[in-house]
Design a protein around this motif. Sequence first.
Motif, PDB file in Angstrom:
ATOM      1  N   GLY A  56       0.800  -1.207   0.000  1.00 21.41           N
ATOM      2  CA  GLY A  56       0.000   0.000   0.000  1.00 21.41           C
ATOM      3  C   GLY A  56       0.834   1.257   0.000  1.00 21.41           C
ATOM      4  O   GLY A  56       2.061   1.230   0.204  1.00 21.41           O
ATOM      5  N   VAL A  57       0.159   2.370  -0.244  1.00 24.38           N
ATOM      6  CA  VAL A  57       0.795   3.679  -0.192  1.00 24.38           C
ATOM      7  C   VAL A  57      -0.194   4.644   0.455  1.00 24.38           C
ATOM      8  O   VAL A  57      -1.402   4.546   0.251  1.00 24.38           O
ATOM      9  CB  VAL A  57       1.202   4.163  -1.599  1.00 24.38           C
ATOM     10  CG1 VAL A  57      -0.014   4.303  -2.507  1.00 24.38           C
ATOM     11  CG2 VAL A  57       1.954   5.489  -1.526  1.00 24.38           C
ATOM     12  N   GLU A  58       0.325   5.538   1.278  1.00 25.03           N
ATOM     13  CA  GLU A  58      -0.509   6.533   1.942  1.00 25.03           C
ATOM     14  C   GLU A  58       0.097   7.910   1.754  1.00 25.03           C
ATOM     15  O   GLU A  58       1.292   8.111   1.986  1.00 25.03           O
ATOM     16  CB  GLU A  58      -0.642   6.222   3.433  1.00 25.03           C
ATOM     17  CG  GLU A  58      -1.535   7.197   4.187  1.00 25.03           C
ATOM     18  CD  GLU A  58      -1.696   6.840   5.650  1.00 25.03           C
ATOM     19  OE1 GLU A  58      -1.150   7.582   6.495  1.00 25.03           O
ATOM     20  OE2 GLU A  58      -2.331   5.815   5.941  1.00 25.03           O
ATOM     21  N   VAL A  59      -0.731   8.850   1.308  1.00 25.31           N
ATOM     22  CA  VAL A  59      -0.303  10.244   1.195  1.00 25.31           C
ATOM     23  C   VAL A  59      -1.148  11.058   2.158  1.00 25.31           C
ATOM     24  O   VAL A  59      -2.328  10.775   2.376  1.00 25.31           O
ATOM     25  CB  VAL A  59      -0.461  10.770  -0.247  1.00 25.31           C
ATOM     26  CG1 VAL A  59       0.494  10.076  -1.186  1.00 25.31           C
ATOM     27  CG2 VAL A  59      -1.901  10.615  -0.731  1.00 25.31           C
ATOM     28  N   SER A  60      -0.545  12.054   2.755  1.00 19.14           N
ATOM     29  CA  SER A  60      -1.308  12.887   3.692  1.00 19.14           C
ATOM     30  C   SER A  60      -0.811  14.318   3.649  1.00 19.14           C
ATOM     31  O   SER A  60       0.332  14.596   3.265  1.00 19.14           O
ATOM     32  CB  SER A  60      -1.210  12.333   5.119  1.00 19.14           C
ATOM     33  OG  SER A  60       0.100  12.439   5.606  1.00 19.14           O
ATOM     34  N   PHE A  61      -1.700  15.198   4.034  1.00 16.57           N
ATOM     35  CA  PHE A  61      -1.406  16.628   4.062  1.00 16.57           C
ATOM     36  C   PHE A  61      -2.093  17.208   5.280  1.00 16.57           C
ATOM     37  O   PHE A  61      -3.220  16.862   5.596  1.00 16.57           O
ATOM     38  CB  PHE A  61      -1.941  17.291   2.788  1.00 16.57           C
ATOM     39  CG  PHE A  61      -2.024  18.782   2.861  1.00 16.57           C
ATOM     40  CD1 PHE A  61      -3.241  19.421   3.064  1.00 16.57           C
ATOM     41  CD2 PHE A  61      -0.895  19.566   2.752  1.00 16.57           C
ATOM     42  CE1 PHE A  61      -3.320  20.799   3.149  1.00 16.57           C
ATOM     43  CE2 PHE A  61      -0.974  20.948   2.831  1.00 16.57           C
ATOM     44  CZ  PHE A  61      -2.188  21.564   3.025  1.00 16.57           C
ATOM     45  N   GLU A  62      -1.404  18.075   5.998  1.00 13.26           N
ATOM     46  CA  GLU A  62      -2.016  18.676   7.178  1.00 13.26           C
ATOM     47  C   GLU A  62      -1.548  20.117   7.361  1.00 13.26           C
ATOM     48  O   GLU A  62      -0.442  20.496   6.969  1.00 13.26           O
ATOM     49  CB  GLU A  62      -1.691  17.863   8.430  1.00 13.26           C
ATOM     50  CG  GLU A  62      -0.218  17.749   8.762  1.00 13.26           C
ATOM     51  CD  GLU A  62       0.027  16.828   9.955  1.00 13.26           C
ATOM     52  OE1 GLU A  62       0.727  17.267  10.890  1.00 13.26           O
ATOM     53  OE2 GLU A  62      -0.473  15.691   9.927  1.00 13.26           O
ATOM     54  N   THR A  63      -2.421  20.910   7.951  1.00 19.18           N
ATOM     55  CA  THR A  63      -2.082  22.301   8.231  1.00 19.18           C
ATOM     56  C   THR A  63      -2.968  22.817   9.358  1.00 19.18           C
ATOM     57  O   THR A  63      -3.979  22.206   9.691  1.00 19.18           O
ATOM     58  CB  THR A  63      -2.261  23.188   6.975  1.00 19.18           C
ATOM     59  OG1 THR A  63      -1.734  24.491   7.227  1.00 19.18           O
ATOM     60  CG2 THR A  63      -3.719  23.294   6.586  1.00 19.18           C
ATOM     61  N   GLU A  64      -2.577  23.921   9.949  1.00 21.42           N
ATOM     62  CA  GLU A  64      -3.335  24.569  11.013  1.00 21.42           C
ATOM     63  C   GLU A  64      -3.567  26.027  10.627  1.00 21.42           C
ATOM     64  O   GLU A  64      -2.744  26.618   9.934  1.00 21.42           O
ATOM     65  CB  GLU A  64      -2.572  24.493  12.347  1.00 21.42           C
ATOM     66  CG  GLU A  64      -2.318  23.079  12.815  1.00 21.42           C
ATOM     67  CD  GLU A  64      -1.344  23.023  13.997  1.00 21.42           C
ATOM     68  OE1 GLU A  64      -0.928  24.104  14.458  1.00 21.42           O
ATOM     69  OE2 GLU A  64      -1.007  21.918  14.437  1.00 21.42           O
ATOM     70  N   ALA A  65      -4.680  26.582  11.061  1.00 24.15           N
ATOM     71  CA  ALA A  65      -4.993  27.960  10.684  1.00 24.15           C
ATOM     72  C   ALA A  65      -5.749  28.665  11.793  1.00 24.15           C
ATOM     73  O   ALA A  65      -6.440  28.038  12.588  1.00 24.15           O
ATOM     74  CB  ALA A  65      -5.817  27.985   9.398  1.00 24.15           C
ATOM     75  N   SER A  66      -5.597  29.985  11.815  1.00 23.99           N
ATOM     76  CA  SER A  66      -6.291  30.810  12.796  1.00 23.99           C
ATOM     77  C   SER A  66      -6.587  32.155  12.164  1.00 23.99           C
ATOM     78  O   SER A  66      -5.723  32.748  11.528  1.00 23.99           O
ATOM     79  CB  SER A  66      -5.406  30.989  14.037  1.00 23.99           C
ATOM     80  OG  SER A  66      -5.978  31.893  14.933  1.00 23.99           O
ATOM     81  N   LEU A  67      -7.814  32.615  12.307  1.00 24.83           N
ATOM     82  CA  LEU A  67      -8.216  33.876  11.691  1.00 24.83           C
ATOM     83  C   LEU A  67      -9.208  34.589  12.606  1.00 24.83           C
ATOM     84  O   LEU A  67     -10.298  34.080  12.852  1.00 24.83           O
ATOM     85  CB  LEU A  67      -8.851  33.600  10.322  1.00 24.83           C
ATOM     86  CG  LEU A  67      -9.280  34.807   9.490  1.00 24.83           C
ATOM     87  CD1 LEU A  67      -8.075  35.643   9.094  1.00 24.83           C
ATOM     88  CD2 LEU A  67     -10.020  34.350   8.258  1.00 24.83           C
ATOM     89  N   ASP A  68      -8.812  35.740  13.151  1.00 24.90           N
ATOM     90  CA  ASP A  68      -9.677  36.517  14.040  1.00 24.90           C
ATOM     91  C   ASP A  68      -9.967  37.861  13.385  1.00 24.90           C
ATOM     92  O   ASP A  68      -9.049  38.626  13.098  1.00 24.90           O
ATOM     93  CB  ASP A  68      -9.008  36.763  15.394  1.00 24.90           C
ATOM     94  CG  ASP A  68      -8.789  35.475  16.159  1.00 24.90           C
ATOM     95  OD1 ASP A  68      -9.426  34.475  15.806  1.00 24.90           O
ATOM     96  OD2 ASP A  68      -7.977  35.481  17.096  1.00 24.90           O
ATOM     97  N   PHE A  69     -11.224  38.139  13.162  1.00 27.48           N
ATOM     98  CA  PHE A  69     -11.608  39.405  12.553  1.00 27.48           C
ATOM     99  C   PHE A  69     -12.283  40.280  13.596  1.00 27.48           C
ATOM    100  O   PHE A  69     -13.250  39.869  14.236  1.00 27.48           O
ATOM    101  CB  PHE A  69     -12.554  39.168  11.378  1.00 27.48           C
ATOM    102  CG  PHE A  69     -12.897  40.429  10.663  1.00 27.48           C
ATOM    103  CD1 PHE A  69     -12.026  40.961   9.741  1.00 27.48           C
ATOM    104  CD2 PHE A  69     -14.077  41.097  10.929  1.00 27.48           C
ATOM    105  CE1 PHE A  69     -12.319  42.142   9.099  1.00 27.48           C
ATOM    106  CE2 PHE A  69     -14.381  42.275  10.288  1.00 27.48           C
ATOM    107  CZ  PHE A  69     -13.501  42.797   9.368  1.00 27.48           C
TER     108      PHE A  69
END
Length: 895
Positions: A790-803
């Motif tokens: 098998g093969v596994e690809v992954s992508f991750e990120t974090e975000a924050s937005l205060d208006f």
Amino acid sequence: LHLFWKSLFCVVSGGVRGPRLSNGQLYKFSYSTEVLLDRARGSAEGSAGYRISSSVDINLVWRNPSSKDDQLLKLMIRDVKIEGVTPRPDKANIFSGSTSQRILGKSNLAMLQAPFLVHLKLGKVRESGNEPAVIRNIKRGVASLLQLQLTSGKVEEVDVSGKCPVEYKAEKDRITRIKMLDSCKTVETGFTTHNQVLGVKTKSSSVTEFTLQEGFIKSVVSEETHVTSVNARHRTATKVVSRQALVLVKKQAGPQETAGKDVAGVIKSLDPKFVTIALSPSKARSQCRGCPSLWQHWQAIGKDLEPERLSKATVPRNFLSLVQSLRRATKEEILKVLMNCSKTALPQLVDAVTSAQTPASLEAILQFLDFSKAQDLILQERFLYASGLASHPNEKMLEALLGVWKGKIANNDIRESVMIIMGALVRKLCQKGGCELPTVVEVKKLILEGPDRTKEESEVQMYLLALKNALIPEAIPLLTRYCESEVGAYSIISITALQRYDSAHINEEVKCMLNRVYHQNKRVFEKNVRVAAADVIFSSNPSYMEVKNLLLSIGHLPHEMNKYMLSKVQDILNFEMPASKMIRRVMKDTIVHNYDRFAKLGSSSAFSGYIARGMDVTSTYSLDILYSGSGVLRRSNMNIFALSNGAHLHGLQVVIEAQGLESLIAATSDEGEEDLESFAGMSALLFDVQLRPVTFFKGYSDLMSKMFSLSGDPISVVKGLILLADHSEVIQLQSGLKASIEFQGGLAIDISGGMEFSLWYRESKTSVNNRGALVVNGNVTVDMDFARAGVEVSFETEASLDFITTVQFSEYPFLVCMQMDKATFPFRWVQNPLFLALTKDHNVPCKELLTKYEGLPSGKSFISRKGRRELVSGSEFPLHQENSNMCKKVFEGSW
């Protein structure tokens, strides 16, 4: 046991010839099939996978005396060998030192090497045990290579891939077969996220080259490729390559054909134990070997799902793995975990159980939650939100919510949420062609009749919000009528609901109503209702006169509404929206376009911009703010949209509304708003699903009681874990092997908002806080029970937005500053001499991972992991120049 292959095809008409074998000849072939798994742009040298090679002996058993193209063949697979496809040192090669008998097992090897019969009629395999499905499918893979026709043309064939359209191109002794894999019908079914922006796409191809010699096959070379990618990020993709080769080594003297009138009599004379089976693939159940039980899994990851970690990427990563475990679990196993979970992690567990979307998980969560008790408010609402955001809901889920609605519900907020979410499920089921399902029909009737069957204002709003989610064409006349209601809340919900419909549904009758509302032909309407009507007109292919009348109204409106309309027109022009061409045409008239009309002062604004513009997806944002004439916020509307390959997704909408606050500052209310009850609240739409609005305060007494205690601390609007993308499919390869593809995207999100008043400083602040972490996993596995890759690809990120919006109303014109909290991560607002802009921080945690693995039942395994972190370069999303100038005045001396 033996295997007799007898095709599902009827006799092919038109006299199309197929390959013919010679009597008394034994055809000895070499055969190999291999499967390679990697990321989409990976090279064959670094792929995971394995190769099966063998010898194949074929001879003629019987030929129909009246038709030379009606033949019965005997096939025998011998000298089986299993090895890796990528050269590696012995320590990293799991197949090194292992024999085929050791890998397959003595019984499986014996069954694979047992002879079987193939009925070949006019070049079509007419097919036929007790072997395991994997062994049977491998034999089918060999038999599929014998199926061909000698003339060019398009036909429909059944082989181990399923029932597929096929095109043949014949040229002398060379024949090319192109299989349209995207149109194959198989016994294996999967599911996918309906919205294409969040979805997954698989591109497949299959080409087989035949070379003939003396009327029979000399060689066959076949290759098929399947590339699966995330629509919003094509770099997150996997590739499956499957190859087959059947090459004639030599011919030698063999057994003579058997005499007989028909194939059934011949087979019975050979061995009555032969059993006819279909050439289409058997459905093989793959089990998760070595996977922990649900309880063991929860014990390992439960602590990582605590609420304080909700904006970290570890949370959605563990959420996705938990969903997979829940899909394998029984109702009893799920209830055990629910009953023994900590109170703080339980809401996240409810998100996961609901997102699993299996019969067992639905039964478990309904048994666990008691809607007749008010103390489970948070858990009940999390279940409802997860249901509304479900990736592939079915009628059973809607039926369950309808059952909850008909039962006793202790909390009125939950009752409203049940109805609103049922509307969202109606829309998703209708999008999949399920509009006529009995439960869908019943719920549609319920929400269509609801507004006129009650006089309670909150209940009417509830039904209208459900219709806003359902977006069924039958609701348009009802919504059109409620747009002109005397209750402002009814009007604003109905108008914004119409705005979500495709412009084709906004007919002349609806447009006439919207123009009556905006121009107040029948009665006076609140400002926020009028500007909402204008927004729908602008977005629904407006006519020349409609645009002209809207522009001519500027200058005759309340001050802040003048400014808002002017800003909206400029935004449409700057952002090149569809209505921009008609507006430019109208503005050629100097009566419409002049300095007096286009130089109105005020603080209200409308602005749109790009978050990202790429080949995969384009993201845009818009921010519309309308103030009352006294400087108090009337309506703030922030939106985020995503577009990909023609598909559209309303990712986020956060609306803050306030009214009747002029008495706090001894100001005069605008026309039509003199008698409005004091109110402030917040509404959110998340991934095309309208959620239940949240009220900050309602009524003067409630306002005054909270005025001195109002800290500005945000009030949660929605918090939880969302299964954003969910794709599962099984690809039956022509070789007989099976590739299982799973792509999931998990989002941890926390959206909140707040309002803060200072009578002393004559200042108000509103805030919208967004926190989130996203993880996308793609996994492809080829599991033969005795070998796995098998093969596994992954992508991750974090975000924050205060208006944050700050308004100072100590003088007129009042000052308004829109800004981002500079301390937020990873986005921040920066101020420069030219404009205020949203800038992505350079240390955004954006990580990609690639894992390849191979394994044998003996426990031998190979795992390769690679990862990289990407530093996102800074980018600026400018707001208008006026905002920068005002921010300087508001914070003069503090910057």
